[in-house]
Motif scaffolding. Structure first.
Motif: not given
Length: 249
Positions: A86, A142, A170, A172-173, A180, A182, A198, A203-204
């Motif tokens: 990240n 990313f 961005s 690709d999110y 949002r 990943k 990250d 996001e994860c």
């Protein structure tokens, strides 16, 4: 003998006196240092010294020729994994675009295609970290920036080494329950061979078995996070399935 000892003692006292004067000068400057400029320079010097010491200490550890035969054989049987990095807040911070306000310092000034200047602050030891892990993993970046902003930064960090060619931006999110997210499927690898560094748990949140959580970089703070990650990432190379082990949180 007495003359030699006297000379040695005088030189030692002279060195101590000079060091005391330098320290006193730094303290006096620090009291007048409203923008923490002296403090930042001391931190940078400390990081450089630590990098030199660390490099010497792990030189044999990083030497592949010193790896045991059975370890090299096992590593040859395991496909090379992908490490997703990240970019934003974890590896570097953008402290200004176009104009830098008084206060924040920066490490690098990068010019964007439209002529604006972007000021970034790198996490300590970033170059050493990238050089090392690029020998172990296929790197993927990313970023929440678009390619217009991100590519100049990544080109600078890559420095012609072709280790940061895989880039996700961005657009690709994805969206997951309105948040949002990943999606590691974009990496094109089985999730058993993908590790992501990250700072965002949101996001994860759905790939917890693949994430090594690192805290957000705080500028002007003594930070050895990237150094501390190297033994962990080295060990994961020998694991067939990264999701079968508990990754550090």
């Amino acid at each position: 003998m007495i003359s030699f000892m006297s000379t040695l003692l005088m030189n030692l006292l002279g060195f101590i006196g000079a060091a005391a004067c330098v320290l006193l000068g730094i303290c006096m400057l620090a009291r007048k240092d409203k923008n923490n400029t002296v403090k930042r320079q001391i931190y940078r010097l400390g990081y450089k010294i630590k990098e030199i010491v660390y490099s010497c200490a792990v030189s044999s550890y990083m030497d592949v020729s010193r790896m045991r035969t059975d370890a090299r054989y096992r590593l040859a049987l395991i496909p090379k994994k992908a490490l997703v990095l990240n970019l934003d807040a974890a590896l570097l911070k953008v402290v200004g675009i176009g104009e830098l306000e008084d206060g924040p310092h920066y490490d690098v000034k990068i010019e964007l295609p439209n002529g604006l200047e972007m000021f970034i602050c790198k996490r300590p030891n970033l170059e050493y970290f990238l050089t090392t892990v690029s020998q172990w993993y296929d790197l993927v970046v990313f970023t929440a920036f678009n390619n217009f902003v991100a590519d100049p930064m990544l080109d600078y960090l890559d420095a012609g080494r072709n280790i940061l060619n895989r880039r996700l931006y961005s657009h690709d999110y994805g969206k997951l329950y309105g948040f949002r997210a990943k999606f590691l499927s974009l990496v094109g690898r089985d999730l058993s061979s993908v590790v992501i560094l990250d700072h965002s748990n949101v996001e994860c949140s759905w790939i917890k078995q693949n994430i090594i959580h690192i805290r957000e970089h705080v500028i002007d703070e003594w930070d050895t996070t990237l150094y501390d990650l190297l033994p962990i990432l080295d060990a994961l190379r020998f694991v067939m399935n990264v999701r079968s082990v508990e990754l550090p949180k």
